[in-house]
Design a protein around this motif. Structure first.
Motif, PDB file in Angstrom:
ATOM      1  N   THR A  55       0.837  -1.204   0.000  1.00  0.00           N
ATOM      2  CA  THR A  55       0.000   0.000   0.000  1.00  0.00           C
ATOM      3  C   THR A  55       0.871   1.253   0.000  1.00  0.00           C
ATOM      4  OG1 THR A  55      -1.661  -1.185   1.275  1.00  0.00           O
ATOM      5  CG2 THR A  55      -1.814   1.213   1.289  1.00  0.00           C
ATOM      6  N   GLN A  56       1.852   1.275   0.894  1.00  0.00           N
ATOM      7  CA  GLN A  56       2.718   2.449   0.989  1.00  0.00           C
ATOM      8  C   GLN A  56       3.605   2.581  -0.249  1.00  0.00           C
ATOM      9  OE1 GLN A  56       2.475   4.853   3.198  1.00  0.00           O
ATOM     10  NE2 GLN A  56       0.848   3.790   4.296  1.00  0.00           N
ATOM     11  N   ALA A  57       4.084   1.456  -0.770  1.00  0.00           N
ATOM     12  CA  ALA A  57       4.951   1.508  -1.950  1.00  0.00           C
ATOM     13  C   ALA A  57       4.203   2.109  -3.136  1.00  0.00           C
ATOM     14  CB  ALA A  57       5.461   0.110  -2.290  1.00  0.00           C
ATOM     15  N   VAL A  91       9.364   3.133  11.022  1.00  0.00           N
ATOM     16  CA  VAL A  91       8.142   3.937  10.925  1.00  0.00           C
ATOM     17  C   VAL A  91       7.014   3.113  11.548  1.00  0.00           C
ATOM     18  CG1 VAL A  91       6.439   4.850   9.294  1.00  0.00           C
ATOM     19  CG2 VAL A  91       8.871   5.192   8.857  1.00  0.00           C
ATOM     20  N   ALA A  92       6.218   3.740  12.414  1.00  0.00           N
ATOM     21  CA  ALA A  92       5.097   3.023  13.018  1.00  0.00           C
ATOM     22  C   ALA A  92       4.035   2.774  11.948  1.00  0.00           C
ATOM     23  CB  ALA A  92       4.515   3.830  14.168  1.00  0.00           C
ATOM     24  N   GLY A  93       3.665   1.509  11.794  1.00  0.00           N
ATOM     25  CA  GLY A  93       2.682   1.150  10.772  1.00  0.00           C
ATOM     26  C   GLY A  93       1.262   1.155  11.298  1.00  0.00           C
ATOM     27  N   THR A  94       0.996   2.018  12.256  1.00  0.00           N
ATOM     28  CA  THR A  94      -0.355   2.115  12.810  1.00  0.00           C
ATOM     29  C   THR A  94      -0.938   3.494  12.508  1.00  0.00           C
ATOM     30  OG1 THR A  94       0.744   2.684  14.882  1.00  0.00           O
ATOM     31  CG2 THR A  94      -0.208   0.489  14.714  1.00  0.00           C
ATOM     32  N   GLY A  95      -2.264   3.585  12.548  1.00  0.00           N
ATOM     33  CA  GLY A  95      -2.936   4.834  12.216  1.00  0.00           C
ATOM     34  C   GLY A  95      -3.423   4.767  10.784  1.00  0.00           C
ATOM     35  N   SER A  96      -3.794   5.927  10.237  1.00  0.00           N
ATOM     36  CA  SER A  96      -4.378   5.907   8.894  1.00  0.00           C
ATOM     37  C   SER A  96      -3.292   5.704   7.846  1.00  0.00           C
ATOM     38  CB  SER A  96      -5.112   7.223   8.624  1.00  0.00           C
ATOM     39  OG  SER A  96      -4.174   8.271   8.501  1.00  0.00           O
ATOM     40  N   ILE A  97      -3.690   5.210   6.693  1.00  0.00           N
ATOM     41  CA  ILE A  97      -2.761   5.031   5.575  1.00  0.00           C
ATOM     42  C   ILE A  97      -2.086   6.358   5.251  1.00  0.00           C
ATOM     43  CG2 ILE A  97      -2.686   4.580   3.075  1.00  0.00           C
ATOM     44  CD1 ILE A  97      -4.823   2.385   3.551  1.00  0.00           C
ATOM     45  N   GLU A 109       2.639   9.984   5.279  1.00  0.00           N
ATOM     46  CA  GLU A 109       3.290  11.253   5.598  1.00  0.00           C
ATOM     47  C   GLU A 109       4.618  11.029   6.340  1.00  0.00           C
ATOM     48  OE1 GLU A 109       1.365  14.590   7.962  1.00  0.00           O
ATOM     49  OE2 GLU A 109      -0.145  14.117   6.417  1.00  0.00           O
ATOM     50  N   THR A 110       4.573  10.116   7.318  1.00  0.00           N
ATOM     51  CA  THR A 110       5.795   9.818   8.068  1.00  0.00           C
ATOM     52  C   THR A 110       6.856   9.204   7.157  1.00  0.00           C
ATOM     53  OG1 THR A 110       4.317   9.289   9.905  1.00  0.00           O
ATOM     54  CG2 THR A 110       6.635   8.759  10.204  1.00  0.00           C
ATOM     55  N   MET A 111       6.424   8.310   6.276  1.00  0.00           N
ATOM     56  CA  MET A 111       7.366   7.692   5.326  1.00  0.00           C
ATOM     57  C   MET A 111       8.027   8.785   4.475  1.00  0.00           C
ATOM     58  SD  MET A 111       6.944   4.142   5.266  1.00  0.00           S
ATOM     59  CE  MET A 111       6.906   3.375   3.716  1.00  0.00           C
ATOM     60  N   CYS A 112       7.217   9.717   3.995  1.00  0.00           N
ATOM     61  CA  CYS A 112       7.752  10.781   3.133  1.00  0.00           C
ATOM     62  C   CYS A 112       8.786  11.617   3.880  1.00  0.00           C
ATOM     63  CB  CYS A 112       6.633  11.697   2.620  1.00  0.00           C
ATOM     64  SG  CYS A 112       5.576  10.905   1.397  1.00  0.00           S
TER      65      CYS A 112
END
Ligand code: AMP
Length: 194
Positions: free
Chosen positions: A17-19, A171-177, A182-185
């Protein structure tokens, strides 16, 4: 200069999803060996027939098979912004193969991004994905637990492999997609602006 990231996380952590979002945002090339293998199965190629039953059981296919798939995708995309490796490497041996493939092209891994998702959510997420996307290996609890066990045995140790090279970011994988994205970015931007 290419930036190449390994996405590490348990099955169901949200790597794919993140990718997909990261590819759209940055123009990176998204390399998912799972997706490549599912395509081979869907197209009923010789390779697809060879790997179908292993994947159906939640077991890993051989390092050689995935390395070949990755190698041709790397070679075909040497002018992209960079690679997002999703679901590869999955073993220490694959990580070493990847290092050598990249080294051959004077490239390297910029960072490993570990998507840290709570164990107890993984099974539920995968069962839901099984319903939504029809992935055969997401439909059965015992197949899912095989995959999680293999992840702990063979894949999670990759964190230490890249940690020894000072390349790990969590990166915490919890919370909204969106909030995870945003954190990943933010983390990825740190590498791009170095
Ligand atoms: P994924 O979509 O990454 O969860 O992968 C789905 C399935 O494909 C896995 O459970 C494995 O059976 C197979 N697979 C994907 N990537 C790899 C890999 N790097 N090495 C071995 N098997 C893989």
């Amino acid at each position: 200069m290419m930036f190449n990231f390994v996405l590490l996380g348990a099955p169901g952590a949200g790597k794919g999803t993140q990718a997909t979002l990261l590819r759209r945002h940055y123009g990176f090339e998204h390399l998912s060996t799972g997706e490549m293998l599912r395509n081979e199965i869907a197209q009923e190629t010789a390779l697809g027939k060879q790997v179908q039953s292993l994947i159906g059981k939640g077991l890993l296919v051989s390092d050689e098979i995935v390395a070949d798939l990755i190698k041709s995708r790397i070679e075909g995309n040497l002018h992209s912004k960079g690679f997002l490796f999703d679901g590869f490497p999955r073993t220490l041996e694959q990580a070493k193969i990847l290092d050598n493939l990249l080294l051959d092209k004077q490239l390297q891994i910029s960072a490993l991004i570990y998507l840290d998702a709570p164990e107890e959510e993984l099974v539920q997420r995968m069962l839901l994905r099984g319903q939504l996307e029809g992935r055969a290996d997401d439909k059965d609890k015992s197949i899912i637990s095989n995959r999680i066990r293999i992840y702990h045995e063979s894949t999670k140790p990759l964190f230490d492999y890249y940690k020894a090279q000072n390349k790990c970011v969590s990166v915490a994988g919890t919370g909204s997609i969106d909030s995870i994205f945003e954190t990943m970015c933010k983390e990825i931007d740190k590498f791009l602006h170095r």
